[in-house]
Scaffold this motif. Structure first.
Motif, PDB file in Angstrom:
ATOM      1  N   TYR A  18       4.169  17.022  -7.793  1.00 18.61           N
ATOM      2  CA  TYR A  18       4.406  15.996  -8.807  1.00 18.61           C
ATOM      3  C   TYR A  18       3.988  14.622  -8.285  1.00 18.61           C
ATOM      4  O   TYR A  18       4.826  13.742  -8.069  1.00 18.61           O
ATOM      5  N   PRO A  19       2.691  14.408  -8.070  1.00 22.52           N
ATOM      6  CA  PRO A  19       2.244  13.133  -7.493  1.00 22.52           C
ATOM      7  C   PRO A  19       2.429  11.966  -8.468  1.00 22.52           C
ATOM      8  O   PRO A  19       2.535  12.162  -9.678  1.00 22.52           O
ATOM      9  N   GLY A  20       2.498  10.768  -7.898  1.00 23.86           N
ATOM     10  CA  GLY A  20       2.557   9.556  -8.706  1.00 23.86           C
ATOM     11  C   GLY A  20       3.941   9.107  -9.113  1.00 23.86           C
ATOM     12  O   GLY A  20       4.075   8.166  -9.893  1.00 23.86           O
ATOM     13  N   THR A  21       4.985   9.755  -8.618  1.00 24.54           N
ATOM     14  CA  THR A  21       6.344   9.342  -8.942  1.00 24.54           C
ATOM     15  C   THR A  21       6.616   7.982  -8.300  1.00 24.54           C
ATOM     16  O   THR A  21       6.364   7.814  -7.104  1.00 24.54           O
ATOM     17  N   PRO A  22       7.112   7.007  -9.062  1.00 24.77           N
ATOM     18  CA  PRO A  22       7.399   5.688  -8.478  1.00 24.77           C
ATOM     19  C   PRO A  22       8.303   5.804  -7.250  1.00 24.77           C
ATOM     20  O   PRO A  22       9.211   6.641  -7.214  1.00 24.77           O
ATOM     21  N   ALA A  23       8.028   4.947  -6.269  1.00 29.22           N
ATOM     22  CA  ALA A  23       8.724   5.071  -4.984  1.00 29.22           C
ATOM     23  C   ALA A  23       9.321   3.763  -4.525  1.00 29.22           C
ATOM     24  O   ALA A  23       8.881   2.684  -4.894  1.00 29.22           O
ATOM     25  N   GLU A  24      10.348   3.910  -3.695  1.00 33.68           N
ATOM     26  CA  GLU A  24      10.894   2.792  -2.943  1.00 33.68           C
ATOM     27  C   GLU A  24      10.639   3.099  -1.477  1.00 33.68           C
ATOM     28  O   GLU A  24      10.275   4.211  -1.125  1.00 33.68           O
ATOM     29  N   ILE A  25      10.816   2.110  -0.652  1.00 32.13           N
ATOM     30  CA  ILE A  25      10.485   2.240   0.771  1.00 32.13           C
ATOM     31  C   ILE A  25      11.662   2.787   1.580  1.00 32.13           C
ATOM     32  O   ILE A  25      12.778   2.301   1.471  1.00 32.13           O
ATOM     33  N   HIS A  26      11.381   3.803   2.380  1.00 33.91           N
ATOM     34  CA  HIS A  26      12.375   4.378   3.304  1.00 33.91           C
ATOM     35  C   HIS A  26      11.919   4.094   4.730  1.00 33.91           C
ATOM     36  O   HIS A  26      10.765   4.326   5.083  1.00 33.91           O
ATOM     37  N   HIS A  27      12.824   3.563   5.531  1.00 33.90           N
ATOM     38  CA  HIS A  27      12.562   3.323   6.955  1.00 33.90           C
ATOM     39  C   HIS A  27      13.327   4.362   7.769  1.00 33.90           C
ATOM     40  O   HIS A  27      14.556   4.298   7.842  1.00 33.90           O
ATOM     41  N   PRO A  28      12.638   5.330   8.352  1.00 37.89           N
ATOM     42  CA  PRO A  28      13.330   6.317   9.199  1.00 37.89           C
ATOM     43  C   PRO A  28      14.044   5.623  10.355  1.00 37.89           C
ATOM     44  O   PRO A  28      13.600   4.589  10.836  1.00 37.89           O
ATOM     45  N   ARG A  29      15.137   6.185  10.789  1.00 28.51           N
ATOM     46  CA  ARG A  29      15.916   5.592  11.876  1.00 28.51           C
ATOM     47  C   ARG A  29      15.731   6.319  13.200  1.00 28.51           C
ATOM     48  O   ARG A  29      16.358   5.987  14.173  1.00 28.51           O
ATOM     49  N   LYS A  30      14.883   7.304  13.237  1.00 31.50           N
ATOM     50  CA  LYS A  30      14.658   8.075  14.459  1.00 31.50           C
ATOM     51  C   LYS A  30      14.112   7.179  15.563  1.00 31.50           C
ATOM     52  O   LYS A  30      13.139   6.466  15.376  1.00 31.50           O
ATOM     53  N   GLY A  31      14.759   7.206  16.715  1.00 33.26           N
ATOM     54  CA  GLY A  31      14.281   6.453  17.868  1.00 33.26           C
ATOM     55  C   GLY A  31      14.721   5.002  17.900  1.00 33.26           C
ATOM     56  O   GLY A  31      14.311   4.258  18.770  1.00 33.26           O
ATOM     57  N   VAL A  32      15.559   4.591  16.943  1.00 32.96           N
ATOM     58  CA  VAL A  32      16.066   3.223  16.946  1.00 32.96           C
ATOM     59  C   VAL A  32      17.577   3.272  16.810  1.00 32.96           C
ATOM     60  O   VAL A  32      18.143   4.278  16.411  1.00 32.96           O
ATOM     61  N   PHE A  76       0.836  -1.201   0.000  1.00 34.36           N
ATOM     62  CA  PHE A  76       0.000   0.000   0.000  1.00 34.36           C
ATOM     63  C   PHE A  76       0.878   1.262   0.000  1.00 34.36           C
ATOM     64  O   PHE A  76       0.617   2.202  -0.742  1.00 34.36           O
ATOM     65  N   VAL A  77       1.918   1.262   0.830  1.00 39.59           N
ATOM     66  CA  VAL A  77       2.814   2.416   0.927  1.00 39.59           C
ATOM     67  C   VAL A  77       3.463   2.703  -0.428  1.00 39.59           C
ATOM     68  O   VAL A  77       3.483   3.847  -0.894  1.00 39.59           O
ATOM     69  N   SER A  78       3.961   1.676  -1.094  1.00 44.98           N
ATOM     70  CA  SER A  78       4.637   1.888  -2.374  1.00 44.98           C
ATOM     71  C   SER A  78       3.673   2.388  -3.444  1.00 44.98           C
ATOM     72  O   SER A  78       4.069   3.117  -4.356  1.00 44.98           O
ATOM     73  N   GLN A  79       2.397   2.032  -3.349  1.00 41.51           N
ATOM     74  CA  GLN A  79       1.391   2.495  -4.310  1.00 41.51           C
ATOM     75  C   GLN A  79       1.164   4.008  -4.242  1.00 41.51           C
ATOM     76  O   GLN A  79       0.678   4.612  -5.199  1.00 41.51           O
ATOM     77  N   LEU A  80       1.523   4.618  -3.124  1.00 42.33           N
ATOM     78  CA  LEU A  80       1.296   6.053  -2.951  1.00 42.33           C
ATOM     79  C   LEU A  80       2.191   6.900  -3.845  1.00 42.33           C
ATOM     80  O   LEU A  80       1.845   8.031  -4.167  1.00 42.33           O
ATOM     81  N   GLY A  81       3.350   6.383  -4.216  1.00 48.95           N
ATOM     82  CA  GLY A  81       4.329   7.186  -4.926  1.00 48.95           C
ATOM     83  C   GLY A  81       5.094   8.047  -3.939  1.00 48.95           C
ATOM     84  O   GLY A  81       4.778   8.104  -2.749  1.00 48.95           O
ATOM     85  N   CYS A  82       6.100   8.733  -4.427  1.00 52.23           N
ATOM     86  CA  CYS A  82       6.966   9.550  -3.567  1.00 52.23           C
ATOM     87  C   CYS A  82       6.172  10.678  -2.912  1.00 52.23           C
ATOM     88  O   CYS A  82       5.552  11.492  -3.601  1.00 52.23           O
ATOM     89  N   VAL A  83       6.216  10.736  -1.589  1.00 50.68           N
ATOM     90  CA  VAL A  83       5.466  11.769  -0.879  1.00 50.68           C
ATOM     91  C   VAL A  83       6.141  13.138  -0.972  1.00 50.68           C
ATOM     92  O   VAL A  83       5.462  14.162  -0.893  1.00 50.68           O
ATOM     93  N   VAL A  84       7.448  13.172  -1.168  1.00 49.12           N
ATOM     94  CA  VAL A  84       8.118  14.464  -1.365  1.00 49.12           C
ATOM     95  C   VAL A  84       7.687  15.045  -2.705  1.00 49.12           C
ATOM     96  O   VAL A  84       7.305  16.212  -2.789  1.00 49.12           O
ATOM     97  N   CYS A  85       7.748  14.230  -3.753  1.00 53.28           N
ATOM     98  CA  CYS A  85       7.294  14.696  -5.073  1.00 53.28           C
ATOM     99  C   CYS A  85       5.847  15.173  -5.002  1.00 53.28           C
ATOM    100  O   CYS A  85       5.500  16.219  -5.572  1.00 53.28           O
ATOM    101  N   ALA A  86       5.005  14.436  -4.290  1.00 53.32           N
ATOM    102  CA  ALA A  86       3.594  14.820  -4.159  1.00 53.32           C
ATOM    103  C   ALA A  86       3.473  16.184  -3.471  1.00 53.32           C
ATOM    104  O   ALA A  86       2.697  17.039  -3.914  1.00 53.32           O
ATOM    105  N   LYS A  87       4.242  16.389  -2.411  1.00 52.19           N
ATOM    106  CA  LYS A  87       4.201  17.673  -1.703  1.00 52.19           C
ATOM    107  C   LYS A  87       4.702  18.812  -2.586  1.00 52.19           C
ATOM    108  O   LYS A  87       4.292  19.951  -2.430  1.00 52.19           O
ATOM    109  N   LEU A  88       5.587  18.484  -3.545  1.00 53.15           N
ATOM    110  CA  LEU A  88       6.139  19.493  -4.451  1.00 53.15           C
ATOM    111  C   LEU A  88       5.291  19.667  -5.713  1.00 53.15           C
ATOM    112  O   LEU A  88       5.653  20.425  -6.601  1.00 53.15           O
TER     113      LEU A  88
END
Length: 101
Positions: free
Chosen positions: A25-39, A11-23
């Motif tokens: 340009y929605p629908g840009t193919p995306a890969e998964i990023h796991h934030p490291r904050k708190g781990v 489901f997450v990958s279907q969203l496309g890049c959220v940075v591109c969307a905020k800028l």
């Protein structure tokens, strides 16, 4: 990875890049990023805290790994926690549309 986690990441990958969307340009193919904050440095965040990013915004020179988390936030005016919140909003909308609620 559990079946539920795999489904969530799909489901997450279907969203496309959220940075591109905020800028705008929605629908840009995306890969998964796991934030490291708190781990620990060698550990990823939960799959449920994954963020979809295109190659450039993930691993490129202007991406979260290229600029570092502080540089990324300074460059774009939003950080990983903002992107995670936006991802969760978009996921909620996507799931409502799929389920029909």
């Amino acid at each position: 990875m559990t079946k539920d986690e795999k489904k969530h990441l799909d489901f997450v990958s279907q969203l496309g890049c959220v940075v591109c969307a905020k800028l705008g340009y929605p629908g840009t193919p995306a890969e998964i990023h796991h934030p490291r904050k708190g781990v620990g440095l060698a550990l990823r965040a939960s799959h449920y805290d994954a963020i979809p990013l295109c190659l450039e915004h993930h691993r490129g020179q202007t991406g979260v790994h290229g600029l570092g988390t502080k540089g990324f936030a300074k460059h774009y005016g939003f950080d990983e926690s903002d992107l995670l919140a936006y991802t969760k909003e978009l996921l909620s909308e996507l799931k409502k549309n799929i389920i029909g609620g």
